[in-house]
Design a protein around this motif. Sequence first.
Motif, short mmCIF file in Angstrom:
data_model
loop_
_atom_site.label_atom_id
_atom_site.label_comp_id
_atom_site.label_asym_id
_atom_site.label_seq_id
_atom_site.Cartn_x
_atom_site.Cartn_y
_atom_site.Cartn_z
N VAL A 100 73.71 105.74 117.62
CA VAL A 100 75.22 105.56 117.46
C VAL A 100 75.72 104.58 116.40
O VAL A 100 76.94 104.73 115.84
CB VAL A 100 75.56 105.00 118.97
N GLY A 101 75.01 103.54 116.13
CA GLY A 101 75.17 102.80 115.12
C GLY A 101 75.65 103.39 113.70
O GLY A 101 76.30 103.18 112.82
N LYS A 102 74.34 104.57 113.50
CA LYS A 102 74.57 105.25 112.04
C LYS A 102 75.79 106.12 112.24
O LYS A 102 76.44 106.50 111.00
CB LYS A 102 73.32 106.10 112.13
N ILE A 103 75.99 106.83 113.33
CA ILE A 103 77.25 107.64 113.39
C ILE A 103 78.61 106.87 113.15
O ILE A 103 79.42 107.41 112.37
CB ILE A 103 77.42 108.14 114.82
N LEU A 104 78.74 105.52 113.66
CA LEU A 104 79.74 104.68 113.45
C LEU A 104 79.81 104.27 111.89
O LEU A 104 80.94 104.48 111.32
CB LEU A 104 79.81 103.59 114.33
N ASP A 106 78.59 106.03 109.51
CA ASP A 106 79.07 107.12 108.65
C ASP A 106 80.63 107.70 108.79
O ASP A 106 80.98 108.36 108.02
CB ASP A 106 78.33 108.60 109.19
N GLY A 107 81.22 107.06 109.74
CA GLY A 107 82.56 107.42 110.07
C GLY A 107 83.56 106.32 109.33
O GLY A 107 84.69 106.40 109.20
N THR A 108 82.86 105.15 108.64
CA THR A 108 83.86 104.48 107.94
C THR A 108 84.79 105.17 106.96
O THR A 108 85.97 104.40 106.93
CB THR A 108 82.74 103.50 107.37
N PRO A 109 84.06 105.72 106.08
CA PRO A 109 85.19 106.34 105.23
C PRO A 109 86.15 107.06 105.81
O PRO A 109 87.48 107.43 105.05
CB PRO A 109 84.09 107.52 104.29
N LEU A 110 86.10 107.78 107.02
CA LEU A 110 87.10 108.57 107.64
C LEU A 110 88.49 107.68 107.98
O LEU A 110 89.45 108.21 108.03
CB LEU A 110 86.46 109.08 108.96
N ALA A 111 87.89 106.36 108.22
CA ALA A 111 89.07 105.48 108.66
C ALA A 111 90.08 105.12 107.46
O ALA A 111 91.10 104.85 107.67
CB ALA A 111 88.59 104.09 109.14
N GLY A 112 89.74 105.40 106.09
CA GLY A 112 90.64 105.23 105.06
C GLY A 112 90.93 103.69 104.89
O GLY A 112 90.30 102.74 105.40
N SER A 113 92.13 103.51 104.48
CA SER A 113 92.64 102.25 104.33
C SER A 113 93.58 101.96 105.38
O SER A 113 93.91 100.64 105.35
CB SER A 113 93.50 102.19 102.88
N SER A 114 93.57 102.60 106.54
CA SER A 114 94.47 102.09 107.46
C SER A 114 94.03 100.99 108.09
O SER A 114 92.76 101.01 108.78
CB SER A 114 94.60 103.50 108.51
N ASN A 116 94.85 100.01 111.22
CA ASN A 116 94.17 100.24 112.64
C ASN A 116 92.91 101.04 112.66
O ASN A 116 92.27 100.66 113.59
CB ASN A 116 95.44 101.10 113.19
N HIS A 117 92.86 101.94 111.87
CA HIS A 117 91.57 102.81 112.15
C HIS A 117 90.57 101.82 111.51
O HIS A 117 89.37 101.71 112.04
CB HIS A 117 91.63 103.84 111.09
N GLY A 118 90.59 101.25 110.25
CA GLY A 118 89.69 100.47 109.52
C GLY A 118 89.07 99.43 110.34
O GLY A 118 88.07 98.86 110.38
N GLY A 119 90.19 98.63 111.05
CA GLY A 119 89.69 97.54 111.90
C GLY A 119 88.94 97.88 113.04
O GLY A 119 87.90 97.06 113.21
N ARG A 120 89.16 98.88 113.52
CA ARG A 120 88.22 99.27 114.78
C ARG A 120 87.12 99.76 114.42
O ARG A 120 85.96 99.23 115.09
CB ARG A 120 88.97 100.29 115.73
N ILE A 121 86.82 100.29 113.33
CA ILE A 121 85.46 100.83 113.05
C ILE A 121 84.69 99.89 112.37
O ILE A 121 83.46 99.75 112.60
CB ILE A 121 85.54 102.32 112.03
N ALA A 122 85.22 98.91 111.70
CA ALA A 122 84.73 97.87 110.93
C ALA A 122 84.23 96.87 112.22
O ALA A 122 83.11 96.26 111.85
CB ALA A 122 85.67 97.24 110.12
N ALA A 123 85.13 96.73 113.04
CA ALA A 123 84.45 95.85 114.33
C ALA A 123 83.17 96.46 114.96
O ALA A 123 82.22 95.71 115.28
CB ALA A 123 85.50 95.58 115.19
N ALA A 124 83.27 97.57 115.16
CA ALA A 124 82.34 98.39 115.83
C ALA A 124 80.97 98.38 114.76
O ALA A 124 79.70 97.99 115.37
CB ALA A 124 82.51 99.93 115.84
N ASN A 125 81.14 98.50 113.64
CA ASN A 125 79.93 98.34 112.70
C ASN A 125 79.31 96.85 112.60
O ASN A 125 78.06 96.81 112.48
CB ASN A 125 80.40 98.77 111.18
#
Length: 153
Positions: A100-104, A106-114, A116-125
């Motif tokens: 799951v950590g690897k999937i998360l 790998d999703g980092t680039p999908l969040a782009g510079s937003s 909202n998106h970047g903060g959530r995935i960054a916190a998960a990572n």
Amino acid sequence: MLEWVERLAKYCADQDGVPLIAGRVLGWLMICDPPEQSAQQIATAIGASRASLSTNLRLLSSVGFVRVLTKPASRTVFYRVDDDAWEKVVQRQIASLAAVGKILHDGTPLAGSSPNHGGRIAAANEVFRWMQQIFDNAPPLPSTARAAKESQG
């Protein structure tokens, strides 16, 4: 003994969504004597029907907690929790968390510079990087440590 079995069953149900019967079977097989029990012995001990017992024994076997045994010249099937069952299950859970950590990650680039998106995935990572550090610095599993000690002795 049955109070302890029920405590474990309730924990498994509350934390992992495991049916109470499966938790009772697991609890019983952790403390019963002899360690190999037939379905009838288990059903009698925990007060379960053979039908629900059969389903839950399959469930516990599929996740690696219970091993099915047969004995020569006997038609009876026996069930057992091996000494290393918990270690194997925990190893699978750790591998699952790493996946799951690897999937998360790998999703980092999908969040782009937003933000909202970047903060959530960054916190998960961040959580999964922390967890990986814990696992990287953990002592060896009991079986690994035991095997190393035996090879030295």
